[in-house]
Design a protein around this motif. Structure first.
Motif, PDB file in Angstrom:
ATOM      1  N   TYR A 175       0.789  -1.118   0.156  1.00  0.00           N
ATOM      2  CA  TYR A 175       0.068  -0.025  -0.157  1.00  0.00           C
ATOM      3  C   TYR A 175       1.002   1.335  -0.198  1.00  0.00           C
ATOM      4  N   LEU A 176       1.934   1.284   0.883  1.00  0.00           N
ATOM      5  CA  LEU A 176       2.616   2.432   1.030  1.00  0.00           C
ATOM      6  C   LEU A 176       3.429   2.607  -0.356  1.00  0.00           C
ATOM      7  N   ASP A 177       3.989   1.608  -0.972  1.00  0.00           N
ATOM      8  CA  ASP A 177       4.758   1.500  -2.225  1.00  0.00           C
ATOM      9  C   ASP A 177       3.945   2.010  -3.467  1.00  0.00           C
ATOM     10  N   MET A 221       2.574  20.107  -1.496  1.00  0.00           N
ATOM     11  CA  MET A 221       1.852  18.785  -1.153  1.00  0.00           C
ATOM     12  C   MET A 221       2.359  17.808  -2.106  1.00  0.00           C
ATOM     13  N   LEU A 222       2.614  17.832  -3.177  1.00  0.00           N
ATOM     14  CA  LEU A 222       3.263  16.877  -3.865  1.00  0.00           C
ATOM     15  C   LEU A 222       4.628  16.567  -3.184  1.00  0.00           C
ATOM     16  N   LEU A 223       5.454  17.586  -3.197  1.00  0.00           N
ATOM     17  CA  LEU A 223       6.770  17.310  -2.368  1.00  0.00           C
ATOM     18  C   LEU A 223       6.531  16.696  -1.045  1.00  0.00           C
ATOM     19  N   TYR A 224       5.760  17.310  -0.120  1.00  0.00           N
ATOM     20  CA  TYR A 224       5.520  16.595   1.093  1.00  0.00           C
ATOM     21  C   TYR A 224       5.150  15.357   1.231  1.00  0.00           C
ATOM     22  N   LEU A 225       4.072  14.823   0.419  1.00  0.00           N
ATOM     23  CA  LEU A 225       3.432  13.621   0.184  1.00  0.00           C
ATOM     24  C   LEU A 225       4.497  12.526  -0.040  1.00  0.00           C
ATOM     25  N   SER A 226       5.317  13.098  -1.142  1.00  0.00           N
ATOM     26  CA  SER A 226       6.675  12.392  -1.736  1.00  0.00           C
ATOM     27  C   SER A 226       7.523  11.900  -0.532  1.00  0.00           C
ATOM     28  N   TYR A 227       8.097  12.881   0.130  1.00  0.00           N
ATOM     29  CA  TYR A 227       9.059  12.799   1.304  1.00  0.00           C
ATOM     30  C   TYR A 227       8.391  11.738   2.416  1.00  0.00           C
ATOM     31  N   MET A 228       7.123  12.111   2.517  1.00  0.00           N
ATOM     32  CA  MET A 228       6.451  11.320   3.720  1.00  0.00           C
ATOM     33  C   MET A 228       6.058   9.818   3.332  1.00  0.00           C
ATOM     34  N   THR A 231       7.845   7.954   0.999  1.00  0.00           N
ATOM     35  CA  THR A 231       8.980   7.051   0.693  1.00  0.00           C
ATOM     36  C   THR A 231       9.570   6.945   2.134  1.00  0.00           C
ATOM     37  N   CYS A 232       9.851   7.758   2.876  1.00  0.00           N
ATOM     38  CA  CYS A 232      10.365   7.774   4.230  1.00  0.00           C
ATOM     39  C   CYS A 232       9.673   6.675   5.069  1.00  0.00           C
ATOM     40  N   SER A 233       8.139   6.559   5.069  1.00  0.00           N
ATOM     41  CA  SER A 233       7.394   5.707   5.941  1.00  0.00           C
ATOM     42  C   SER A 233       7.785   4.345   5.499  1.00  0.00           C
ATOM     43  N   SER A 234       8.116   3.899   4.131  1.00  0.00           N
ATOM     44  CA  SER A 234       8.508   2.756   3.401  1.00  0.00           C
ATOM     45  C   SER A 234       9.834   2.293   3.909  1.00  0.00           C
ATOM     46  N   LEU A 235      10.677   3.224   4.012  1.00  0.00           N
ATOM     47  CA  LEU A 235      12.009   3.049   4.689  1.00  0.00           C
ATOM     48  C   LEU A 235      11.864   2.503   6.141  1.00  0.00           C
ATOM     49  N   PHE A 236      11.138   3.264   6.901  1.00  0.00           N
ATOM     50  CA  PHE A 236      11.187   3.070   8.089  1.00  0.00           C
ATOM     51  C   PHE A 236      10.280   1.766   8.498  1.00  0.00           C
ATOM     52  N   LEU A 237       9.421   1.195   7.548  1.00  0.00           N
ATOM     53  CA  LEU A 237       8.773   0.040   7.805  1.00  0.00           C
ATOM     54  C   LEU A 237       9.826  -1.049   7.223  1.00  0.00           C
ATOM     55  N   LEU A 238      10.738  -1.143   6.613  1.00  0.00           N
ATOM     56  CA  LEU A 238      11.579  -1.783   6.156  1.00  0.00           C
ATOM     57  C   LEU A 238      12.619  -2.045   7.332  1.00  0.00           C
ATOM     58  N   MET A 252      15.879   7.625  -8.513  1.00  0.00           N
ATOM     59  CA  MET A 252      16.040   6.106  -8.458  1.00  0.00           C
ATOM     60  C   MET A 252      15.369   5.785  -7.270  1.00  0.00           C
ATOM     61  N   TYR A 253      14.772   6.625  -6.373  1.00  0.00           N
ATOM     62  CA  TYR A 253      14.373   5.995  -5.141  1.00  0.00           C
ATOM     63  C   TYR A 253      12.805   5.246  -5.575  1.00  0.00           C
ATOM     64  N   MET A 254      12.376   6.092  -7.076  1.00  0.00           N
ATOM     65  CA  MET A 254      11.203   5.172  -7.354  1.00  0.00           C
ATOM     66  C   MET A 254      11.469   3.698  -7.471  1.00  0.00           C
ATOM     67  N   LEU A 255      12.552   3.329  -7.921  1.00  0.00           N
ATOM     68  CA  LEU A 255      12.716   1.822  -7.894  1.00  0.00           C
ATOM     69  C   LEU A 255      12.242   0.968  -6.793  1.00  0.00           C
ATOM     70  N   ASN A 256      12.708   1.424  -5.779  1.00  0.00           N
ATOM     71  CA  ASN A 256      12.158   0.955  -4.448  1.00  0.00           C
ATOM     72  C   ASN A 256      10.695   0.622  -4.288  1.00  0.00           C
ATOM     73  N   HIS A 257       9.710   1.371  -5.180  1.00  0.00           N
ATOM     74  CA  HIS A 257       8.291   1.115  -5.045  1.00  0.00           C
ATOM     75  C   HIS A 257       7.686   0.283  -6.067  1.00  0.00           C
ATOM     76  N   PHE A 258       8.473  -0.154  -6.991  1.00  0.00           N
ATOM     77  CA  PHE A 258       7.875  -0.987  -7.945  1.00  0.00           C
ATOM     78  C   PHE A 258       8.529  -2.503  -7.930  1.00  0.00           C
ATOM     79  N   ALA A 259       9.601  -2.495  -7.437  1.00  0.00           N
ATOM     80  CA  ALA A 259      10.545  -3.911  -7.711  1.00  0.00           C
ATOM     81  C   ALA A 259      10.041  -5.014  -6.630  1.00  0.00           C
ATOM     82  N   ASN A 260       9.330  -4.547  -5.875  1.00  0.00           N
ATOM     83  CA  ASN A 260       9.078  -5.505  -4.709  1.00  0.00           C
ATOM     84  C   ASN A 260       8.224  -6.848  -5.154  1.00  0.00           C
ATOM     85  N   PRO A 261       7.255  -6.451  -6.187  1.00  0.00           N
ATOM     86  CA  PRO A 261       6.443  -7.723  -6.569  1.00  0.00           C
ATOM     87  C   PRO A 261       7.308  -8.780  -7.410  1.00  0.00           C
TER      88      PRO A 261
END
Length: 388
Positions: free
Chosen positions: A78-80, A109-116, A118-125, A358-367
């Protein structure tokens, strides 16, 4: 946006039309420059959105009984998915409307939500690494129950939400001018101009963000090194136990037979009693032995499954490291060197831009990682798409 663009010192409608035409032409130049990256972002979306949706469908609705090892896969998906959509929206808007960005609110808002996100995904890892450490290295210790799993997800999102609030104050739409096109004014989503103190505050904030990322990387790396060492030790122990069990099972009949022969030579009556006892013992062991072997195999399979899940999340974390580190490195560089992106050739620009995003790679590679390590996921994918 039209009201902003049409704001000009000249009241002549013809001058306004000319200025608008120059502005569109200027924007088209940027759009053409960013076109290769736009194609890359489109591919990210085409791969990542269906991939994360499939992960959510399979793990949430078709593998719901597998709660322990796979619990965090669904919230991570969901986060990804959220992060991929938001970051792609931001970067595509920048690519196609570089000097016509639609307003302060959209930019912030787009910048803030982007940082938030991506960081949530990293913290969850990081949370996943702690959970795998408990599961593999402390199997008889206190484990993370469902309450703490849910709480940890909420904490990750909450900390990320609070951590990146400064983005709303340091970024926005700024005016840029092009002297070569009649000094026309464009509107770009970027760092807001400010005093030396404000610039220092921005550098501190970005340095802190970089420190948080590196700290996550270090913690996760250390935990997975410990997990790997523990897995290697447990695998060796499992192999030695298996060899010992095989040797014991092969030696038992010979000992029994020798005992039986010895008693048979001593007396006939003792042999009869011994034979009856032997038959009873063998009959009982024949019932118990398969049960013990079955339990041993089940335990061994469960351990292998836990090891496989741990290696799967280890791979996800490694891909995340590769994705985040270049992005934060370029953020620090561009903050300290405002003309960084203007002082390079076109080829170098596209390479650096791809690394910057390249940070976007983390959000579609997991499947793809799930499909490699999780056999049950592959099987459900085949069922879902009716593939034999």
């Amino acid at each position: 946006m039209d009201d902003i663009v049409n704001t000009t010192l000249s009241a002549d409608p013809l001058d306004r039309i000319k200025e608008r035409a120059f502005l569109l032409y200027w924007n088209d130049i940027y759009k053409e420059l960013y076109f290769p990256n736009t194609i890359i972002l489109a591919l990210y979306l085409l791969i990542g959105i269906p991939g994360n949706i499939v992960v959510i469908l399979v793990y949430q609705f078709r593998l719901r009984k597998e709660k322990d090892g796979r619990y965090f896969i669904t919230p991570l998906a969901y986060l990804d998915l959220l992060a991929l959509i938001i970051t792609a929206s931001l970067n595509l808007t920048r690519n196609t409307r570089q000097v016509l960005f639609p307003g302060h609110g959209v930019c912030r808002m787009l910048l803030y939500l982007s940082y938030m996100s991506t960081c949530s995904s990293l913290f969850l890892l990081n949370v996943i690494a702690v959970q795998r450490f408990q599961k593999i290295c402390r199997p008889f210790g206190r484990q993370m129950d469902v309450f703490w799993k849910k709480a940890s997800i909420g904490i990750c999102v909450l900390v990320s939400t609070m951590l990146y609030i400064p983005v709303l104050f340091y970024y926005g739409v700024i005016e840029i001018r092009n002297p070569q096109l009649g000094n026309i004014t464009g509107y770009q989503c970027n760092k807001l101009p400010g005093s030396a103190a404000q610039l220092k505050g921005l550098r501190i904030f970005q340095g802190f963000g970089f420190f948080i990322t590196i700290s996550n990387v270090v913690v996760i790396t250390v935990l997975y090194i410990i997990i790997t060492v523990s897995i290697v030790k447990q695998v060796r122990k499992m192999k030695s136990t298996k060899v010992q069990a095989t040797g014991d099972s092969s030696g038992t009949p010979d000992t029994t037979a020798m005992s039986y022969v010895s008693k048979h030579q001593t007396s006939m009556s003792a042999a009869t009693e011994s034979s009856e006892a032997l038959e009873s013992s063998v009959h009982s062991m024949s019932k118990l032995k398969p049960t013990k072997q079955k339990k041993a195999h089940q335990k061994s399979d469960a351990r292998r499954g836990a090891f496989r899940v741990s290696f799967m999340f280890m791979t996800i974390s490694f891909v995340g490291f590769l994705a985040y580190i270049p992005s934060w490195t370029f953020i620090v560089i561009e903050t300290n060197n405002p003309v960084f992106w203007k002082s390079m050739s076109t080829t170098v620009f596209h390479v650096c831009l791809a690394l910057r995003r390249m940070y976007m790679l983390n959000h579609f590679a997991n499947p793809f990682i799930y499909s490699v390590f999780d056999i049950a996921f592959r099987q459900e994918i085949r069922k879902l798409f009716c593939v034999k």
